[in-house]
Motif scaffolding. Structure first.
Motif, PDB file in Angstrom:
ATOM      1  N   ALA A  72      73.356  31.491  46.881  1.00  0.00           N
ATOM      2  CA  ALA A  72      74.455  30.801  47.564  1.00  0.00           C
ATOM      3  C   ALA A  72      74.287  30.864  49.072  1.00  0.00           C
ATOM      4  CB  ALA A  72      75.795  31.419  47.163  1.00  0.00           C
ATOM      5  N   VAL A  73      73.876  32.032  49.577  1.00  0.00           N
ATOM      6  CA  VAL A  73      73.738  32.198  51.025  1.00  0.00           C
ATOM      7  C   VAL A  73      72.605  31.343  51.570  1.00  0.00           C
ATOM      8  CG1 VAL A  73      73.290  33.844  52.886  1.00  0.00           C
ATOM      9  CG2 VAL A  73      74.715  34.514  50.958  1.00  0.00           C
ATOM     10  N   ILE A  74      71.544  31.188  50.815  1.00  0.00           N
ATOM     11  CA  ILE A  74      70.435  30.330  51.242  1.00  0.00           C
ATOM     12  C   ILE A  74      70.931  28.907  51.461  1.00  0.00           C
ATOM     13  CG2 ILE A  74      68.274  29.259  50.482  1.00  0.00           C
ATOM     14  CD1 ILE A  74      67.599  31.922  49.149  1.00  0.00           C
ATOM     15  N   LYS A  75      71.879  28.473  50.626  1.00  0.00           N
ATOM     16  CA  LYS A  75      72.474  27.140  50.790  1.00  0.00           C
ATOM     17  C   LYS A  75      73.507  27.116  51.913  1.00  0.00           C
ATOM     18  CE  LYS A  75      72.096  26.302  45.799  1.00  0.00           C
ATOM     19  NZ  LYS A  75      72.882  26.113  44.547  1.00  0.00           N
ATOM     20  N   GLY A  76      73.856  28.312  52.403  1.00  0.00           N
ATOM     21  CA  GLY A  76      74.892  28.400  53.434  1.00  0.00           C
ATOM     22  C   GLY A  76      76.295  28.355  52.869  1.00  0.00           C
TER      23      GLY A  76
END
Length: 222
Positions: A72-76
Motif C-alpha cells: 500500500a505504501v509503495i502506491k502511496g
C-alpha cells in the motif's frame, strides 16, 4: 565508465526490494512511550537473554506488520487498512486482561469478573519494545541509554516513522509519494537496528509469519 560504489549497490538493492515487495508481502499470511523497565527490573538493566525473551516476539511481530504495509505504501495509499491499523491505538492488545475468577467461578461481590485488555497501536508498542530490547545490549551499566548504538539506531527509525505517522493520522492520502520515500528510509534504518540486536534483516523472509508477543521461554529466534 565509473564503477558502482557500495552505496550505489545498496541503493539499487533497496529500490529493487521496494518495487517487488508488493508481490512478496501477500505471502505473509506508547506515542512518546515510557522508555523504562519497571517492576522487578526498576533501577537496573535487563540482561540480553532476558531482554530477548521479553521483547523479541513483540519486535518481530511489529516488523511483520510494518512489512505488511509495504504494497500500500509503495502506491502511496495511506488510507489502506494495513497502514491505518498499524497506527490505530484501539487495534492491538498490548496487555491482556487477567482473569478474576477462581476455577471459572466469580467470587467478586459486584459479580464483575470480566478481564480488561489494554490496547495501543502496534507502532507505539514497537517503539517501546525496540527501545527496551536495544537498551539491554550494553557492555556496562554506567553507559547512558542514548549513547548505545542500538538505542541510537532505534531512535533514528522512530524519528522517520513519527513523520510517517503524522501523515497517516492527520490527513491520509491515497497518493502520497513523500510517504513512500519516508517508508523506504525507515526500512533501511530498521535493518540497521535489527542487525545490532541480532535479528534477521527485513528481506530475509523471516518475518513472513506472525509472532507471539507473549514473553517467551527461549531467547532464540523463532
Amino acid at each position: 565508465m565509473k564503477s558502482e560504489t557500495a552505496d550505489d549497490c545498496a541503493t539499487t538493492g533497496r529500490r529493487s526490494f521496494l518495487t517487488t515487495v508488493a508481490a512478496v508481502i501477500p505471502a505473509i499470511a506508547y506515542s512518546n512511550p515510557a522508555f523504562a523497565s519497571g517492576g522487578a527490573t526498576a533501577g537496573k538493566y535487563t540482561t540480553i537473554p532476558i531482554a530477548k525473551r521479553r521483547y523479541y516476539g513483540r519486535v518481530q511481530e511489529a516488523v511483520h506488520e510494518f512489512l505488511l504495509m509495504g504494497p500500500a505504501v509503495i502506491k502511496g495509499d495511506l488510507t489502506d487498512p494495513t497502514v491505518q491499523d498499524f497506527f490505530d491505538v484501539t487495534k492491538t492488545v498490548v496487555v491482556e486482561g487477567k482473569k478474576k475468577d477462581i476455577n471459572g467461578v466469580c467470587t467478586k461481590k459486584d459479580g464483575d469478573c470480566k478481564s480488561t485488555d489494554i490496547f495501543d497501536s502496534r507502532y507505539n508498542d514497537m517503539k517501546t519494545s525496540m527501545y527496551l530490547l536495544g537498551n539491554a545490549f550494553r557492555i556496562n551499566q554506567q553507559k547512558a541509554p542514548d549513547n548505545l548504538p542500538t538505542v541510537k539506531a532505534a531512535k533514528k527509525f522512530f524519528k522517520t516513522m513519527n513523520l510517517f505517522e503524522r501523515k497517516v493520522l492527520k490527513n491520509p492520502s491515497s497518493n502520497d509519494k513523500a510517504a513512500t520515500a519516508l517508508y523506504a528510509d525507515a526500512l533501511d534504518q530498521l535493518d540497521a537496528y535489527l542487525d545490532l540486536v541480532e535479528l534477521p534483516p527485513t528481506e530475509s523472509g523471516h518475518y513472513d509469519k506472525e509472532f507471539s508477543t507473549l514473553v517467551g521461554e527461549s531467547s532464540r529466534i523463532t
